[in-house]
Design a protein around this motif. Sequence first.
Motif, PDB file in Angstrom:
ATOM      1  N   ASP A   1      12.293   9.650  -5.212  1.00  0.00           N
ATOM      2  CA  ASP A   1      12.142  10.419  -3.977  1.00  0.00           C
ATOM      3  C   ASP A   1      11.893  11.901  -4.257  1.00  0.00           C
ATOM      4  OD1 ASP A   1      12.344   8.231  -2.378  1.00  0.00           O
ATOM      5  OD2 ASP A   1      14.404   8.615  -1.713  1.00  0.00           O
TER       6      ASP A   1
ATOM      7  N   LEU B   1      11.518   3.865   9.290  1.00  0.00           N
ATOM      8  CA  LEU B   1      10.499   2.963   8.734  1.00  0.00           C
ATOM      9  C   LEU B   1      10.673   1.572   9.314  1.00  0.00           C
ATOM     10  CD1 LEU B   1      10.588   3.775   4.883  1.00  0.00           C
ATOM     11  CD2 LEU B   1       8.851   4.470   6.546  1.00  0.00           C
TER      12      LEU B   1
ATOM     13  N   TYR C   1       9.341  -2.403   8.598  1.00  0.00           N
ATOM     14  CA  TYR C   1       8.641  -3.324   7.714  1.00  0.00           C
ATOM     15  C   TYR C   1       8.490  -4.668   8.421  1.00  0.00           C
ATOM     16  CZ  TYR C   1      10.589  -0.252   3.963  1.00  0.00           C
ATOM     17  OH  TYR C   1      10.981   0.795   3.166  1.00  0.00           O
TER      18      TYR C   1
ATOM     19  N   TRP D   1      16.463  12.632   3.740  1.00  0.00           N
ATOM     20  CA  TRP D   1      16.323  13.256   2.426  1.00  0.00           C
ATOM     21  C   TRP D   1      16.955  14.636   2.461  1.00  0.00           C
ATOM     22  CZ3 TRP D   1      11.311  10.879   3.741  1.00  0.00           C
ATOM     23  CH2 TRP D   1      11.067   9.708   3.004  1.00  0.00           C
TER      24      TRP D   1
ATOM     25  N   VAL E   1      14.703   0.861   8.900  1.00  0.00           N
ATOM     26  CA  VAL E   1      15.654   1.768   8.249  1.00  0.00           C
ATOM     27  C   VAL E   1      15.407   3.189   8.738  1.00  0.00           C
ATOM     28  CG1 VAL E   1      15.808   0.419   6.087  1.00  0.00           C
ATOM     29  CG2 VAL E   1      14.179   2.310   6.232  1.00  0.00           C
TER      30      VAL E   1
END
Length: 299
Positions: free
Chosen positions: A208, A195, A197, A292, A288
Amino acid sequence: MKQTVTPALRQWIIEQASAGFAPDAVLEAMKSSGWDEDVAISAMESTLREHLQSQNKSATRASPPAADVPRTASPVVARPASSLPDVALSGAANQIDVGDGLVEVIASLINPRVLVLGHFLSDEECDGLIAAARPRMARSLTVETKSGGEELNPDRTSNGMFFTRGQTPLIERIEARIARLVNWPLENGEGLQVLHYRPGAEYKPHYDYFDPKEPGTPTIVKRGGQRVATLIMYLNEPTRGGATVFPDIGLEVAPLRGNAVFFSYDKPEPSTRSLHGGTPVLEGEKWVATKWLREGVFT
Ligand code: PD2
Ligand code: ZN
């Protein structure tokens, strides 16, 4: 009102312990079915003590009557303690051997399970991930739990992309490190997500896991079951803002390059206190990578 501990309840407690359920999970199941906490603890202690003593005498007896505990006390909701990803912290160790190096334990919390880790990725690995992801960034989607598809989510203003598992030698190496860190099969991991930002971008607080009440969840969990844990790795340092926050426990994790935050959730419920979000980046940018972990093999 005084609660009476019946033989059926004692039998049920023994069954849960024999099946490997953690005492905490058994206690929670009893509490959620209306047992007073003190009564539940004392019933567990006395029952298991007597059970151990009788086992030591190797007595064999006829089976007691079937458990007559309320349905909601069913332990099927709970999983054995050992069936969640976790970092094995031996004694007072401040560092963990992950096979190809040592990772620092900066902070750890038992409930919810949260660990802040230092030196999880090297500077070169952080740069390598950003460089591989950058050309493929698109506005982040989140899994759309109504249908099981994907949608643009206004709560998530970052850009993102997914690698497939083992897509490059660098990713392969990092995934092997994660599997070793949290003692969880590499195959149970989703592909790494990166990701990005920009100033003003954020990820509003969310869970999550997939909400069991959403109609798309059964489709999503066909690929490896529920999510049970998350590892967020920080690839650079925003000048201001961009912390990962856990509002239920008042924790704010600073996004420091190479560091990571790990947390797990044993059931898809807010009671796990795993609510977390990414605060707006105020200055600079934030990169980042998120891994998961599912209950089973992610296909
Ligand atoms: O970037 C973050 O700090 C963040 C916060 C909340 C990432 C995620 N969730 C995620 O990738 O799930
Ligand atoms: Zn998240």
